[in-house]
Design a protein around this motif. Sequence first.
Motif, PDB file in Angstrom:
ATOM      1  N   LYS A 115      -4.563  -6.503   0.128  1.00  8.95           N
ATOM      2  CA  LYS A 115      -3.188  -6.315   0.588  1.00  8.95           C
ATOM      3  C   LYS A 115      -2.900  -4.837   0.849  1.00  8.95           C
ATOM      4  CE  LYS A 115       1.503  -7.753  -0.219  1.00  8.95           C
ATOM      5  NZ  LYS A 115       2.414  -8.539  -1.027  1.00  8.95           N
ATOM      6  N   ALA A 116      -3.365  -3.958  -0.042  1.00 12.62           N
ATOM      7  CA  ALA A 116      -3.174  -2.515   0.162  1.00 12.62           C
ATOM      8  C   ALA A 116      -3.885  -2.051   1.429  1.00 12.62           C
ATOM      9  CB  ALA A 116      -3.689  -1.736  -1.051  1.00 12.62           C
ATOM     10  N   PHE A 117      -5.071  -2.592   1.669  1.00 15.56           N
ATOM     11  CA  PHE A 117      -5.825  -2.252   2.873  1.00 15.56           C
ATOM     12  C   PHE A 117      -5.097  -2.730   4.125  1.00 15.56           C
ATOM     13  CE2 PHE A 117      -9.197  -3.169   6.003  1.00 15.56           C
ATOM     14  CZ  PHE A 117      -9.701  -1.885   6.139  1.00 15.56           C
ATOM     15  N   MET A 118      -4.539  -3.931   4.083  1.00 17.07           N
ATOM     16  CA  MET A 118      -3.816  -4.458   5.253  1.00 17.07           C
ATOM     17  C   MET A 118      -2.552  -3.648   5.528  1.00 17.07           C
ATOM     18  SD  MET A 118      -4.273  -8.597   5.208  1.00 17.07           S
ATOM     19  CE  MET A 118      -3.529  -8.841   3.623  1.00 17.07           C
ATOM     20  N   ILE A 119      -1.846  -3.245   4.482  1.00 16.81           N
ATOM     21  CA  ILE A 119      -0.649  -2.425   4.675  1.00 16.81           C
ATOM     22  C   ILE A 119      -1.028  -1.071   5.253  1.00 16.81           C
ATOM     23  CG2 ILE A 119       1.205  -1.202   3.457  1.00 16.81           C
ATOM     24  CD1 ILE A 119       1.332  -3.632   1.550  1.00 16.81           C
ATOM     25  N   SER A 120      -2.096  -0.480   4.740  1.00 18.15           N
ATOM     26  CA  SER A 120      -2.560   0.807   5.266  1.00 18.15           C
ATOM     27  C   SER A 120      -2.958   0.685   6.736  1.00 18.15           C
ATOM     28  CB  SER A 120      -3.752   1.327   4.456  1.00 18.15           C
ATOM     29  OG  SER A 120      -3.384   1.507   3.114  1.00 18.15           O
ATOM     30  N   GLY A 121      -3.646  -0.386   7.067  1.00 23.34           N
ATOM     31  CA  GLY A 121      -4.017  -0.625   8.458  1.00 23.34           C
ATOM     32  C   GLY A 121      -2.801  -0.837   9.342  1.00 23.34           C
ATOM     33  N   ALA A 122      -1.801  -1.538   8.827  1.00 19.66           N
ATOM     34  CA  ALA A 122      -0.571  -1.767   9.592  1.00 19.66           C
ATOM     35  C   ALA A 122       0.147  -0.454   9.866  1.00 19.66           C
ATOM     36  CB  ALA A 122       0.340  -2.731   8.847  1.00 19.66           C
ATOM     37  N   ILE A 123       0.158   0.439   8.893  1.00 21.58           N
ATOM     38  CA  ILE A 123       0.773   1.758   9.092  1.00 21.58           C
ATOM     39  C   ILE A 123       0.040   2.513  10.193  1.00 21.58           C
ATOM     40  CG2 ILE A 123       1.185   4.011   8.012  1.00 21.58           C
ATOM     41  CD1 ILE A 123       1.628   2.446   5.361  1.00 21.58           C
ATOM     42  N   ALA A 124      -1.281   2.503  10.123  1.00 22.35           N
ATOM     43  CA  ALA A 124      -2.081   3.202  11.138  1.00 22.35           C
ATOM     44  C   ALA A 124      -1.879   2.589  12.525  1.00 22.35           C
ATOM     45  CB  ALA A 124      -3.558   3.169  10.749  1.00 22.35           C
ATOM     46  N   ILE A 125      -1.853   1.272  12.606  1.00 22.42           N
ATOM     47  CA  ILE A 125      -1.665   0.604  13.897  1.00 22.42           C
ATOM     48  C   ILE A 125      -0.284   0.924  14.464  1.00 22.42           C
ATOM     49  CG2 ILE A 125      -1.377  -1.658  14.993  1.00 22.42           C
ATOM     50  CD1 ILE A 125      -3.655  -2.645  13.136  1.00 22.42           C
ATOM     51  N   GLY A 126       0.733   0.947  13.616  1.00 24.56           N
ATOM     52  CA  GLY A 126       2.081   1.286  14.072  1.00 24.56           C
ATOM     53  C   GLY A 126       2.151   2.678  14.669  1.00 24.56           C
ATOM     54  N   LEU A 127       1.493   3.637  14.015  1.00 26.23           N
ATOM     55  CA  LEU A 127       1.475   5.016  14.528  1.00 26.23           C
ATOM     56  C   LEU A 127       0.718   5.101  15.853  1.00 26.23           C
ATOM     57  CD1 LEU A 127       0.802   6.995  11.225  1.00 26.23           C
ATOM     58  CD2 LEU A 127       2.972   6.798  12.460  1.00 26.23           C
TER      59      LEU A 127
END
Length: 149
Positions: A115-127
């Motif tokens: 879950k932490a990895f998916m949230i981190s990836g979502a942040i990166a994708i958003g940027l």
Amino acid sequence: MVIEQIVTSFIASAAFGIIFNAPVQSIIKCGFAGMVGWIIYLALYDYTSDSVFASLLASFCIAIISQFFAKKYKTPVIIFNVSGIIPLVPGGLAYDAMRSVVENNYNLGISLAAKAFMISGAIAIGLVLSEVINQIIRKKKLKKLSIES
């Protein structure tokens, strides 16, 4: 409770702006970017109960705000991006994942780490998504200007 979170997100983002040596006149703007991102995250999380989706859209909005501030105040966009995403970073979740692994609770640890990895990836994708859209708009404007002249 929400007001406390909003104020705390502003302070955390502004403080990270100071830590990252952002120009003094940009500190308030760094705090504002993080605060707005956190407000969007809270609203979306309350509505959808999906922290990954909420993080994606919140980081996208932070990147848009960062690009606006960077253009208006002629500073690098990274100053506002880095400070703005600080409230979204899943540090507590990553800590809980590592703690679960150390306590031999591997199933919970792997679940929390994913879950932490998916949230981190979502942040990166958003940027990144915001930057891609910004580049497309910029190219269309340049193309339109070159056609007119």
